[in-house]
Structure formats: structure tokens, C-alpha cells
Design an enzyme around this catalytic site. Structure first.
Site, PDB file in Angstrom:
ATOM      1  N   ASP A  68      -9.805   3.580  -3.692  1.00  0.00           N
ATOM      2  CA  ASP A  68     -10.530   2.375  -3.252  1.00  0.00           C
ATOM      3  C   ASP A  68     -11.937   2.273  -3.830  1.00  0.00           C
ATOM      4  O   ASP A  68     -12.675   3.257  -3.898  1.00  0.00           O
ATOM      5  CB  ASP A  68     -10.664   2.375  -1.720  1.00  0.00           C
ATOM      6  CG  ASP A  68      -9.331   2.122  -1.045  1.00  0.00           C
ATOM      7  OD1 ASP A  68      -8.300   2.100  -1.748  1.00  0.00           O
ATOM      8  OD2 ASP A  68      -9.329   1.953   0.184  1.00  0.00           O
ATOM      9  N   ASP A 113       0.827  -1.211   0.000  1.00  0.00           N
ATOM     10  CA  ASP A 113       0.000   0.000   0.000  1.00  0.00           C
ATOM     11  C   ASP A 113       0.864   1.266   0.000  1.00  0.00           C
ATOM     12  O   ASP A 113       2.104   1.198  -0.036  1.00  0.00           O
ATOM     13  CB  ASP A 113      -0.921  -0.068   1.242  1.00  0.00           C
ATOM     14  CG  ASP A 113      -2.274   0.564   0.987  1.00  0.00           C
ATOM     15  OD1 ASP A 113      -2.378   1.418   0.101  1.00  0.00           O
ATOM     16  OD2 ASP A 113      -3.230   0.204   1.702  1.00  0.00           O
TER      17      ASP A 113
HETATM   18  C1  GLA Z   1      -5.946   1.260   1.441  1.00  0.00           C
HETATM   19  C2  GLA Z   1      -6.028   0.277   0.275  1.00  0.00           C
HETATM   20  C3  GLA Z   1      -7.176  -0.672   0.506  1.00  0.00           C
HETATM   21  C4  GLA Z   1      -6.963  -1.427   1.824  1.00  0.00           C
HETATM   22  C5  GLA Z   1      -6.775  -0.439   2.966  1.00  0.00           C
HETATM   23  C6  GLA Z   1      -6.303  -1.118   4.241  1.00  0.00           C
HETATM   24  O1  GLA Z   1      -7.062   2.084   1.499  1.00  0.00           O
HETATM   25  O2  GLA Z   1      -6.178   0.970  -0.932  1.00  0.00           O
HETATM   26  O3  GLA Z   1      -7.286  -1.595  -0.560  1.00  0.00           O
HETATM   27  O4  GLA Z   1      -5.844  -2.259   1.702  1.00  0.00           O
HETATM   28  O5  GLA Z   1      -5.808   0.558   2.653  1.00  0.00           O
HETATM   29  O6  GLA Z   1      -6.109  -0.221   5.299  1.00  0.00           O
END
Ligand code: GLA
Length: 395
Positions: free
Chosen positions: A209, A154
């Protein structure tokens, strides 16, 4: 030959052998088709335990998903303790993962599946756990020792450190372990990852996301336009994990979501509670004709060929000369949609066999028909008609 020179030759030979072997390990082709699996985030967020991961793995087998090609069980954020151990190594949360990651990996492997894990190329993960920035070597070694097969890295808390350095440092650390580990870059598409990520990873997120609603899903699709040229065997655009079965869209919309991901040659990483899924959800995730579109060995990402606002046509050329064709109705009303074999880009033939990949045959549309021109269907609001079209009886 002198003694020194013989030992020099032996040494050089050994060196070449090792380089060759290491070279082979690092060049092992991973993800020749888009990865398929499951990830804990969309269904459980930080509320994960060893048991939930095991349940998902078991359900992946018993539901038929494993047989359909799903392979990875991926643990997302919040698996770890809030501090590193005395040696600076990551450790799992002792309450939620009492037997540790190695034992969990062994269990997942014993089912014939593979296991993935999550970290951030920052000082902390998005949920605030210790990050991998400046700990790449130590963490990659832990992952390899535990038997991890897939790492999602990430972008949270990156402290403004250069993205290429952060993501390349982990790539090198993973390679140095000698274990084949799929490298999934989760940089949210901020620095045009398709320009640099194909050289160092198997997949990279192209957007922020996904959320479990129609607008989020369809917005992500809009952001995939123009990215087809960057995808191919071993390197994939990642429009994020699936929301199919999480409850925020209806089954018609989930079918659309799944079909679009297949047309996009996207990783098919289910994000629902596999242990408690409904039969409708299972049917969507297990549509083998749609999965075959996603998993086609040519690895061509599909693209949009027409768009009149509410109605779009997407196509994906397949390795056997057929095309997958998707009629997408984003509007509020049912619509009768058409395209032609010519617009789609199919090679010339006298007739074409059209197979409907979702409908078993109903009053709007036969399951299979022949055409020399039109591809057509009535398409529900927020729905798709998805076909595979083969040229037949040439000249
Ligand atoms: C980010 C990523 C998500 C998930 C969250 C976890 O937002 O883009 O896919 O992994 O972190 O905290």
C-alpha cells in the site's frame, strides 16, 4: 431434410449465435487506456457512508474531473455488513448504506459515471468483513445485479489457497455474469502478478500500500523499474491509488506524484476527499496535458533512461511520435538538470518543439521552446519538470 435434422440445424445455429454473443460480451475490450476515477480508501479508510460516496460522485462532475476523463467511483473496504444474508449473499451495512448498493449504483450512473466495489480473494477482507473466497459465483452475480462496473479484489486472509486459482475463479465468475466489469487485482505484487494477471484482468497492483508521504510514493516508483513491458491497452501495472490532496506531501511533491503516475501509464484513481478539495489539488488532478500523457492510446508505460542518484530522467513514447520527458529531482537542493533528444530516444530531426506541461512560463523556463539537442530545466527539490517533445522540420 428430415425433421430431426432440421431441428438439429436450428439448435446448432442457436448455439453458435449464443456462443458468439457471449464470446463478444466476454471479449469486450475494457480499459484500453488506464482507468481513471476515485476510490474511498486513502481519504476515508473504513469510515465510509452512502452519502460520502454520493458526494464524491457529485464532486467528480462539478469539479470538472468527469469532463477531464475521470470515470469510476470506487467503494473500497467496509461497505458491507459483518454477515451474509440467509441465502449466503453479501449485503451492505444497513446503517451506512441504508438504500443499498443498487440504488447507489443507479445514482452514480445517472451522473454519467461508473461504479466500482471492493472484495477480497480470502475468507475476510482486510478490515474483517466477509470475503469472496469460495463465494465467487454468488458475489459476482450480486455485483452484476447491482450494476457494478469495476471490482478491486484484495489478498487478505487468503488461507494460503493458490493465488492463481483464487484470482481465476473470480475472473470466471465475473465473465459468467455477462456484464463487462473491470477486474482490478490487488495482490500487492507478491507473486509477480505481471506474469499472470494480464491474461485475466485489466490491472494489478505491483506493490504494497501507498501512504501519504514522499518516501512511500518514491519507493513505489523504484519498484516499477523493469515493468514497462507488461503494460499495454487493456492491461496495466497498478502502483496504487493517488494520495494527491491528502495533506502528507506538499503540492510540489503531489505534482511529482501525479507526473510519475502519468509517465508510468498508471491508473489515475484519485484518493482524496473530492467534495472538500483545494484549488491547488484540483489543478493538479486536472492538468489535461499530463492526463493526456497517461491516457495516450498507444498505452506504452514509461521508463527510466538515466539515474545519477538524486536525479533521474524518465520518458514515455507517445502515439504521435512525440515523447513525454520527466526530469525528477529527488535531492534536497534545487538542481539544474539536462538531458538530450538523443538520450531520450527521439527520432532524428533538425529541431524539436519542447512544451513544458506544468509551468506556464517563468524565469527558469519558457513554456515552449525549440531545441536541437538539450532538454533542460531548473528543478526544485522533490520536484519535476515535465515536457512533451515533438520532432519537427525533418532533414
Ligand atoms: C489492502 C489494500 C488497500 C485497501 C485496504 C482495505 O491493504 O491493499 O488498497 O483496499 O486493504 O482494507
Amino acid at each position: 431434410m428430415k425433421k430431426e435434422s432440421i431441428s438439429l440445424h436450428v439448435f446448432a445455429g442457436l448455439f453458435l449465435l449464443l456462443t458468439f454473443q457471449f464470446g463478444l460480451a466476454s471479449a469486450q475490450p475494457l480499459s484500453q487506456t488506464p482507468p481513471m476515477g476515485w476510490n474511498s480508501w486513502n481519504a476515508f479508510h473504513t469510515d465510509i457512508t452512502e452519502q460520502k460516496i454520493k458526494d464524491a460522485a457529485q464532486a467528480m462532475v462539478s469539479s470538472g474531473m468527469k469532463a477531464a476523463g475521470y470515470e469510476y467511483i470506487n467503494i473500497d473496504d467496509a461497505w458491507m455488513d459483518t454477515v451474509r444474508d440467509a441465502q449466503g449473499r453479501l449485503q451492505p451495512d444497513p446503517k451506512r448504506f441504508p438504500h443499498g448498493i443498487k440504488a447507489l449504483a443507479d445514482y452514480v450512473h445517472s451522473l454519467g459515471l461508473k461504479i466500482g466495489i471492493y472484495e477480497s480473494a480470502g475468507t475476510k477482507t482486510c478490515a474483517g468483513f466477509p470475503g469472496s473466497l469460495y463465494h465467487e459465483k454468488t458475489d459476482a452475480e450480486s455485483f452484476a445485479k447491482w450494476g457494478i462496473d469495476y471490482l478491486k479484489l484484495d489478498n487478505c486472509n487468503n488461507e494460503g489457497v493458490d493465488y492463481l486459482k483464487r484470482y481465476t475463479d473470480m475472473q470466471k465468475a465475473l465473465l459468467a455474469t455477462g456484464r463487462p466489469i473491470v477486474y482490478s487485482i490487488c495482490e500487492w505484487g507478491v507473486k509477480d502478478p505481471y506474469q499472470w494477471a494480464p491474461a485475466i484482468s485489466q490491472l494489478w497492483r505491483t506493490t504494497g500500500d501507498i501512504s501519504d508521504n514522499w518516501n512511500s510514493m518514491i519507493n513505489i516508483v523504484d519498484q516499477q523499474v523493469g515493468l514497462s513491458k507488461y503494460a499495454g491497452p487493456g492491461h496495466w501495472n497498478d502502483p496504487d491509488m493517488l494520495e494527491v490532496g491528502n495533506g502528507g506531501m506538499n503540492n510540489n511533491e503531489y505534482r511529482t506524484h501525479f507526473s510519475l503516475w502519468a509517465i508510468l501509464a498508471a491508473p489515475l484513481i484519485a484518493g482524496n476527499d473530492l467534495f472538500h478539495m483545494t484549488e491547488d489539488t484540483r489543478e493538479i488532478l486536472l492538468n489535461k496535458d499530463v492526463i493526456a500523457v497517461d491516457q495516450d492510446p498507444a498505452g506504452k508505460q514509461g521508463y527510466k533512461v538515466s539515474d545519477n542518484g538524486d536525479q533521474e530522467v524518465w520518458v514515455k513514447p507517445m502515439s504521435d511520435g512525440s515523447f513525454a520527458v520527466l526530469l525528477l529531482n529527488r535531492g534536497q537542493e534545487r538542481a539544474f538538470m539536462t538531458t538530450t533528444v538523443e538520450k531520450v530516444g527521439l527520432s532524428k530531426a533538425n529541431s524539436y518543439k519542447v512544451v513544458n506541461l506544468w509551468d506556464k512560463g517563468n524565469r527558469y523556463q519558457a513554456k515552449t521552446y525549440s531545441t536541437n539537442d538539450l532538454i533542460r530545466s531548473s528543478v526544485s527539490s522533490h520536484g519535476v519538470a515535465m515536457f512533451r517533445v515533438w520532432p519537427e522540420s525533418k532533414g
